[in-house]
Write a protein that holds these residues in place. Sequence first.
Motif, PDB file in Angstrom:
ATOM      1  N   MET A   1      -1.810 -18.973 -22.742  1.00 52.03           N
ATOM      2  CA  MET A   1      -0.463 -18.971 -23.308  1.00 52.03           C
ATOM      3  C   MET A   1       0.415 -20.020 -22.642  1.00 52.03           C
ATOM      4  SD  MET A   1       0.231 -14.942 -24.062  1.00 52.03           S
ATOM      5  CE  MET A   1      -0.630 -14.304 -22.649  1.00 52.03           C
TER       6      MET A   1
ATOM      7  N   THR B   1       6.714 -13.280 -26.142  1.00 50.55           N
ATOM      8  CA  THR B   1       5.516 -13.267 -26.976  1.00 50.55           C
ATOM      9  C   THR B   1       4.524 -12.266 -26.411  1.00 50.55           C
ATOM     10  OG1 THR B   1       3.858 -14.675 -28.073  1.00 50.55           O
ATOM     11  CG2 THR B   1       4.302 -15.126 -25.744  1.00 50.55           C
ATOM     12  N   ASN B   2       3.521 -11.949 -27.210  1.00 47.22           N
ATOM     13  CA  ASN B   2       2.425 -11.127 -26.708  1.00 47.22           C
ATOM     14  C   ASN B   2       1.144 -11.942 -26.821  1.00 47.22           C
ATOM     15  OD1 ASN B   2       1.100 -10.493 -29.300  1.00 47.22           O
ATOM     16  ND2 ASN B   2       2.943  -9.309 -29.709  1.00 47.22           N
TER      17      ASN B   2
ATOM     18  N   SER C   1       1.423 -14.382 -32.616  1.00 49.75           N
ATOM     19  CA  SER C   1       2.681 -14.245 -31.878  1.00 49.75           C
ATOM     20  C   SER C   1       3.006 -15.533 -31.124  1.00 49.75           C
ATOM     21  CB  SER C   1       2.594 -13.059 -30.917  1.00 49.75           C
ATOM     22  OG  SER C   1       3.806 -12.893 -30.229  1.00 49.75           O
ATOM     23  N   CYS C   2       1.991 -16.154 -30.535  1.00 43.69           N
ATOM     24  CA  CYS C   2       2.210 -17.410 -29.811  1.00 43.69           C
ATOM     25  C   CYS C   2       2.605 -18.532 -30.769  1.00 43.69           C
ATOM     26  CB  CYS C   2       0.966 -17.783 -29.013  1.00 43.69           C
ATOM     27  SG  CYS C   2       0.742 -16.751 -27.546  1.00 43.69           S
TER      28      CYS C   2
ATOM     29  N   LEU D   1       1.928 -22.992 -24.926  1.00 49.28           N
ATOM     30  CA  LEU D   1       3.371 -23.057 -25.138  1.00 49.28           C
ATOM     31  C   LEU D   1       4.106 -23.997 -24.188  1.00 49.28           C
ATOM     32  CD1 LEU D   1       3.899 -19.282 -25.918  1.00 49.28           C
ATOM     33  CD2 LEU D   1       3.750 -21.187 -27.538  1.00 49.28           C
TER      34      LEU D   1
ATOM     35  N   ASP E   1       4.364 -18.122 -33.522  1.00 46.61           N
ATOM     36  CA  ASP E   1       5.782 -17.863 -33.806  1.00 46.61           C
ATOM     37  C   ASP E   1       6.658 -18.307 -32.635  1.00 46.61           C
ATOM     38  OD1 ASP E   1       5.161 -16.815 -36.290  1.00 46.61           O
ATOM     39  OD2 ASP E   1       5.271 -14.728 -35.620  1.00 46.61           O
ATOM     40  N   ALA E   2       6.212 -18.018 -31.419  1.00 48.31           N
ATOM     41  CA  ALA E   2       6.968 -18.425 -30.232  1.00 48.31           C
ATOM     42  C   ALA E   2       7.067 -19.945 -30.162  1.00 48.31           C
ATOM     43  CB  ALA E   2       6.303 -17.870 -28.972  1.00 48.31           C
ATOM     44  N   ASP E   3       5.986 -20.628 -30.501  1.00 51.59           N
ATOM     45  CA  ASP E   3       5.985 -22.087 -30.478  1.00 51.59           C
ATOM     46  C   ASP E   3       7.009 -22.655 -31.459  1.00 51.59           C
ATOM     47  OD1 ASP E   3       4.905 -24.563 -29.472  1.00 51.59           O
ATOM     48  OD2 ASP E   3       3.899 -24.798 -31.414  1.00 51.59           O
TER      49      ASP E   3
END
Length: 126
Positions: free
Chosen positions: A75, A16-17, A22-23, A79, A25-27
């Motif tokens: 982050m 992620t960035n 973005s976070c 996450l 989406d990562a989650d």
Amino acid sequence: GARHAMYFCDDAIVVTNPELSSCRDADKMIGFVSSRSRRAELGGDGCLPVSQTLLITRYDPARAEAEESLAITDMKELLGLPVIGVIPESKDVLTCTNLGTPIISMGDDHPAAGAYMDMVDRFLGN
């Protein structure tokens, strides 16, 4: 594609960035790996869950300090994964992408290349 590949994974490096979208989406991917991977389905049959770690790319400490992007601690908290590496923001990444050359080929002295090499070493346990 990504979900099919993650279904069979033993380890997942979630990239992620430091942008909230973005976070998020990562989650979603962290949740997918935790709940829908083959290891999650096997669960209590002596099968360990997928090992997940976080790789943060395009990180600029000055932007995080100015609250223009998320900080590493934000982050990690958001996450809930251990951080395996932090790749600094670099204009050379775009140049290398356009040339079809991996940034890692720029050598240990380049900040982004060195950070990727450090991350790989940590992942491999070196």
